[in-house]
Design a protein around this motif. Structure first.
Motif, PDB file in Angstrom:
ATOM      1  N   ASP A   1      -6.713   3.355 -12.873  1.00  0.00           N
ATOM      2  CA  ASP A   1      -5.758   3.464 -13.982  1.00  0.00           C
ATOM      3  C   ASP A   1      -4.439   2.785 -13.587  1.00  0.00           C
ATOM      4  O   ASP A   1      -4.260   2.361 -12.445  1.00  0.00           O
ATOM      5  N   ASP A   2      -3.509   2.765 -14.520  1.00  0.00           N
ATOM      6  CA  ASP A   2      -2.198   2.145 -14.300  1.00  0.00           C
ATOM      7  C   ASP A   2      -1.307   3.113 -13.512  1.00  0.00           C
ATOM      8  O   ASP A   2      -0.357   3.682 -14.037  1.00  0.00           O
ATOM      9  N   VAL A   3      -1.659   3.328 -12.233  1.00  0.00           N
ATOM     10  CA  VAL A   3      -0.949   4.248 -11.347  1.00  0.00           C
ATOM     11  C   VAL A   3      -0.618   3.532 -10.039  1.00  0.00           C
ATOM     12  O   VAL A   3      -1.334   2.625  -9.619  1.00  0.00           O
ATOM     13  N   PRO A   4       0.465   3.942  -9.364  1.00  0.00           N
ATOM     14  CA  PRO A   4       0.796   3.346  -8.065  1.00  0.00           C
ATOM     15  C   PRO A   4      -0.315   3.601  -7.046  1.00  0.00           C
ATOM     16  O   PRO A   4      -0.887   4.694  -6.987  1.00  0.00           O
ATOM     17  N   LYS A   5      -0.613   2.558  -6.246  1.00  0.00           N
ATOM     18  CA  LYS A   5      -1.666   2.670  -5.242  1.00  0.00           C
ATOM     19  C   LYS A   5      -1.490   1.577  -4.190  1.00  0.00           C
ATOM     20  O   LYS A   5      -0.873   0.552  -4.444  1.00  0.00           O
ATOM     21  N   ARG A   6      -2.041   1.844  -3.027  1.00  0.00           N
ATOM     22  CA  ARG A   6      -2.030   0.851  -1.951  1.00  0.00           C
ATOM     23  C   ARG A   6      -3.348   0.933  -1.193  1.00  0.00           C
ATOM     24  O   ARG A   6      -3.834   2.018  -0.874  1.00  0.00           O
ATOM     25  N   LEU A   7      -3.891  -0.235  -0.890  1.00  0.00           N
ATOM     26  CA  LEU A   7      -5.065  -0.353  -0.049  1.00  0.00           C
ATOM     27  C   LEU A   7      -4.653  -1.178   1.164  1.00  0.00           C
ATOM     28  O   LEU A   7      -4.119  -2.279   1.015  1.00  0.00           O
ATOM     29  N   GLU A   8      -4.857  -0.635   2.346  1.00  0.00           N
ATOM     30  CA  GLU A   8      -4.510  -1.337   3.578  1.00  0.00           C
ATOM     31  C   GLU A   8      -5.783  -1.556   4.371  1.00  0.00           C
ATOM     32  O   GLU A   8      -6.556  -0.617   4.591  1.00  0.00           O
ATOM     33  N   LEU A   9      -6.030  -2.802   4.795  1.00  0.00           N
ATOM     34  CA  LEU A   9      -7.249  -3.158   5.512  1.00  0.00           C
ATOM     35  C   LEU A   9      -6.894  -3.762   6.862  1.00  0.00           C
ATOM     36  O   LEU A   9      -6.091  -4.702   6.929  1.00  0.00           O
ATOM     37  N   SER A  10      -7.495  -3.239   7.927  1.00  0.00           N
ATOM     38  CA  SER A  10      -7.268  -3.733   9.276  1.00  0.00           C
ATOM     39  C   SER A  10      -8.569  -4.354   9.776  1.00  0.00           C
ATOM     40  O   SER A  10      -9.617  -3.694   9.806  1.00  0.00           O
ATOM     41  N   TYR A  11      -8.501  -5.616  10.212  1.00  0.00           N
ATOM     42  CA  TYR A  11      -9.689  -6.413  10.506  1.00  0.00           C
ATOM     43  C   TYR A  11     -10.091  -6.388  11.977  1.00  0.00           C
ATOM     44  O   TYR A  11      -9.243  -6.431  12.861  1.00  0.00           O
ATOM     45  N   PHE A  12     -11.408  -6.351  12.203  1.00  0.00           N
ATOM     46  CA  PHE A  12     -11.982  -6.428  13.545  1.00  0.00           C
ATOM     47  C   PHE A  12     -12.537  -7.819  13.835  1.00  0.00           C
ATOM     48  O   PHE A  12     -12.868  -8.119  14.975  1.00  0.00           O
ATOM     49  N   ARG A  13     -12.663  -8.632  12.818  1.00  0.00           N
ATOM     50  CA  ARG A  13     -13.263  -9.965  12.931  1.00  0.00           C
ATOM     51  C   ARG A  13     -12.335 -11.005  12.314  1.00  0.00           C
ATOM     52  O   ARG A  13     -11.595 -10.716  11.382  1.00  0.00           O
ATOM     53  N   ALA A  14     -12.426 -12.228  12.820  1.00  0.00           N
ATOM     54  CA  ALA A  14     -11.697 -13.347  12.210  1.00  0.00           C
ATOM     55  C   ALA A  14     -12.378 -13.700  10.895  1.00  0.00           C
ATOM     56  O   ALA A  14     -13.613 -13.722  10.800  1.00  0.00           O
ATOM     57  N   ILE A  15     -11.568 -13.944   9.873  1.00  0.00           N
ATOM     58  CA  ILE A  15     -12.092 -14.326   8.551  1.00  0.00           C
ATOM     59  C   ILE A  15     -11.241 -15.470   8.028  1.00  0.00           C
ATOM     60  O   ILE A  15     -10.010 -15.416   8.071  1.00  0.00           O
TER      61      ILE A  15
END
Length: 192
Positions: free
Chosen positions: A77-91
């Motif tokens: 929905d139209d709500v505040p949110k954050r997704l944080e992703l920490s990588y183990f591999r080079a992309i």
């Protein structure tokens, strides 16, 4: 929703890349803060999860932050949110867009993709190569847009609640990129 607009109006000038505050939660050796501060708006940690390839190779871990009082089932929905992703591999940068387009096609109609395509391409141009240990943050604030940041550095903002709903569906929609990751993100984790 009007209370969010007041808070978000205050956040626009220094948008989203503020440092995290609070305690910490650890998963696969990666630490995520208990709270992310988006301008004056604190967003508590909702959940964490692991994305694996072929069920054995850890590609990244993620954390989902939601505005206080937001139920996880309303994440798109139209709500505040954050997704944080920490990588183990080079992309490579281009791989983000290719993977995103496949999952977007699994979660929305061709007409919706066509309508959103200029903004999807705008975000995809912001991606850079990542190496192990890098973190991407995707933060949405109503009335402001979706910010992409790499290692805390803002790369750009894409407008629209419709765009945010579509793009966050990559991880949190009905047919996500990784079901186990979605399950972890949507369920509050305790401890650390």
């Amino acid at each position: 929703m009007s209370e969010w607009l007041v808070v978000i109006g205050l956040a626009v000038s220094g948008l989203v890349s503020s440092p995290v505050i609070g305690g910490a939660f650890e998963i696969e050796g990666v630490t995520f803060a208990d709270t992310f501060q988006a301008g004056p708006l604190p967003m508590p940690l909702q959940g964490v999860g692991v994305a694996k390839f072929l069920r054995t190779i850890t590609v990244y871990v993620g954390a989902l932050y939601l505005a206080p009082g937001t139920k996880p089932e309303r994440v798109l929905d139209d709500v505040p949110k954050r997704l944080e992703l920490s990588y183990f591999r080079a992309i490579q940068a281009g791989d983000f867009g290719r993977a995103a387009m496949k999952v977007l096609a699994d979660n929305m109609s061709p007409a919706t993709i066509t309508r959103l395509k200029p903004r999807i391409e705008q975000l995809h141009r912001l991606y850079q190569d990542v190496k192990p240990g890098d973190r991407y943050g995707l933060t949405y604030l109503p009335g402001v847009g979706t910010e992409l940041a790499l290692n805390g550095e803002r790369k750009g903002i894409v407008e629209g609640a419709d765009f945010a709903a579509a793009y966050f569906a990559i991880w949190l929609g009905p047919d996500p990129i990784n079901e186990a990751l979605k399950e972890g993100l949507m369920h509050r984790r305790e401890g650390g």
